[in-house]
Design a protein around this motif. Structure first.
Motif, PDB file in Angstrom:
ATOM      1  N   ALA A 110      48.753  17.728 -14.931  1.00  0.00           N
ATOM      2  CA  ALA A 110      47.282  18.564 -15.136  1.00  0.00           C
ATOM      3  C   ALA A 110      47.528  19.499 -16.211  1.00  0.00           C
ATOM      4  N   ILE A 111      48.392  19.956 -16.665  1.00  0.00           N
ATOM      5  CA  ILE A 111      48.591  20.766 -17.688  1.00  0.00           C
ATOM      6  C   ILE A 111      48.247  20.105 -19.134  1.00  0.00           C
ATOM      7  N   GLY A 112      48.697  18.739 -18.944  1.00  0.00           N
ATOM      8  CA  GLY A 112      48.222  17.738 -20.282  1.00  0.00           C
ATOM      9  C   GLY A 112      46.605  17.871 -20.369  1.00  0.00           C
ATOM     10  N   ARG A 113      45.927  18.057 -19.448  1.00  0.00           N
ATOM     11  CA  ARG A 113      44.597  18.047 -19.182  1.00  0.00           C
ATOM     12  C   ARG A 113      43.775  19.341 -19.231  1.00  0.00           C
ATOM     13  N   ASN A 114      44.739  20.370 -19.033  1.00  0.00           N
ATOM     14  CA  ASN A 114      44.351  21.769 -19.084  1.00  0.00           C
ATOM     15  C   ASN A 114      45.251  22.453 -19.371  1.00  0.00           C
ATOM     16  N   PRO A 115      45.407  22.603 -20.754  1.00  0.00           N
ATOM     17  CA  PRO A 115      46.793  23.308 -21.328  1.00  0.00           C
ATOM     18  C   PRO A 115      46.857  24.886 -21.356  1.00  0.00           C
ATOM     19  N   LYS A 116      45.569  25.480 -21.195  1.00  0.00           N
ATOM     20  CA  LYS A 116      45.447  26.855 -21.004  1.00  0.00           C
ATOM     21  C   LYS A 116      45.128  27.362 -19.714  1.00  0.00           C
ATOM     22  N   SER A 117      45.679  26.811 -18.619  1.00  0.00           N
ATOM     23  CA  SER A 117      45.594  27.290 -17.497  1.00  0.00           C
ATOM     24  C   SER A 117      47.074  28.248 -17.048  1.00  0.00           C
ATOM     25  N   ALA A 118      46.861  29.299 -17.232  1.00  0.00           N
ATOM     26  CA  ALA A 118      48.044  30.191 -16.710  1.00  0.00           C
ATOM     27  C   ALA A 118      48.392  29.798 -15.267  1.00  0.00           C
ATOM     28  N   GLU A 119      47.464  29.567 -14.500  1.00  0.00           N
ATOM     29  CA  GLU A 119      47.903  29.167 -13.353  1.00  0.00           C
ATOM     30  C   GLU A 119      48.883  27.948 -13.027  1.00  0.00           C
ATOM     31  N   LEU A 120      48.573  26.996 -13.720  1.00  0.00           N
ATOM     32  CA  LEU A 120      49.248  25.839 -13.693  1.00  0.00           C
ATOM     33  C   LEU A 120      50.551  25.896 -14.566  1.00  0.00           C
ATOM     34  N   TRP A 121      50.707  26.868 -15.495  1.00  0.00           N
ATOM     35  CA  TRP A 121      52.091  26.874 -16.031  1.00  0.00           C
ATOM     36  C   TRP A 121      52.793  27.765 -15.109  1.00  0.00           C
TER      37      TRP A 121
END
Length: 210
Positions: free
Chosen positions: A109-120
């Protein structure tokens, strides 16, 4: 020290659960908090908080309890939406004893949305679960990346503080929560949880002083 941290987290969970679901009067909450504090002090005095814990490695296919992140992330993150679905999927894998799958789901998911603080933040927690609760360099990097993406988001310092507390690093946990509390609005729904955890961590640190 790991055993002491586990007792701390259990005490916090009891207090939060009673406050959230039973909703007793303030005086009763204060009494419960005092009782838990006395119990923690007794363990620190007579128990063996300096002995390292020996967690049993999770077994694939065997049900595992939800992580603290899974239980509390709703206070800090959206409960609906694509990110929430990703985190719920990862938590489902964790409950099945498949933490490596959870890490893979969030990394994808981070690969598709690397600027999501919640995913990190979710990745940091998934790496904690995968590493049996240890704050590995990879887990710390994930939390740091979340904080860099959104410096005002409360989740990175809150959950990194929990990770430190679970590892017995109460000084680092207190530092994270103290900084977060200083910039948290008075009406924030999670302020009480942060203040409570900080108070207990500071009390336990005081008990460790000679």
């Amino acid at each position: 020290m790991m055993g002491f941290a586990i007792i701390l987290i259990m005490a916090l969970a009891v207090f939060v659960a009673v406050a959230k679901f039973a909703r007793p009067p303030r005086a009763a909450l204060e009494l419960l908090g005092a009782a838990l504090m006395i119990g923690l002090a007794g363990y620190a005095w007579q128990g063996s908080p300096t002995l390292a814990g020996r967690p049993t490695p999770p077994r694939a296919g065997i049900g595992q309890p939800d992580s603290i992140f899974a239980q509390e992330r709703g206070l800090f993150m959206e409960r609906m939406g694509r990110n929430a679905q990703v985190l719920e999927t990862a938590e489902a894998f964790q409950r099945q004893g498949l933490p490596d799958y959870a890490v893979g789901v969030i990394r994808g998911a981070i690969g598709r949305n690397p600027k999501s603080a919640e995913l990190w933040v979710g990745l940091g927690n998934a790496l904690l679960v995968y590493g049996d609760g240890m704050v590995t360099p990879a887990a710390k990097l994930a939390f740091d990346r979340a904080a860099a993406i959104d410096p005002d988001h409360p989740a990175p310092p809150y959950f990194l503080g929990l990770a430190y507390a679970q590892n017995g690093q109460l000084d680092r946990a207190a530092a994270m929560w103290r900084s977060l509390l200083q910039r948290t609005p008075a009406d924030a729904p999670f302020r009480g949880d942060v203040a409570l955890k900080l108070a207990i961590a500071e009390r336990l640190l005081a008990l460790q002083q000679p």
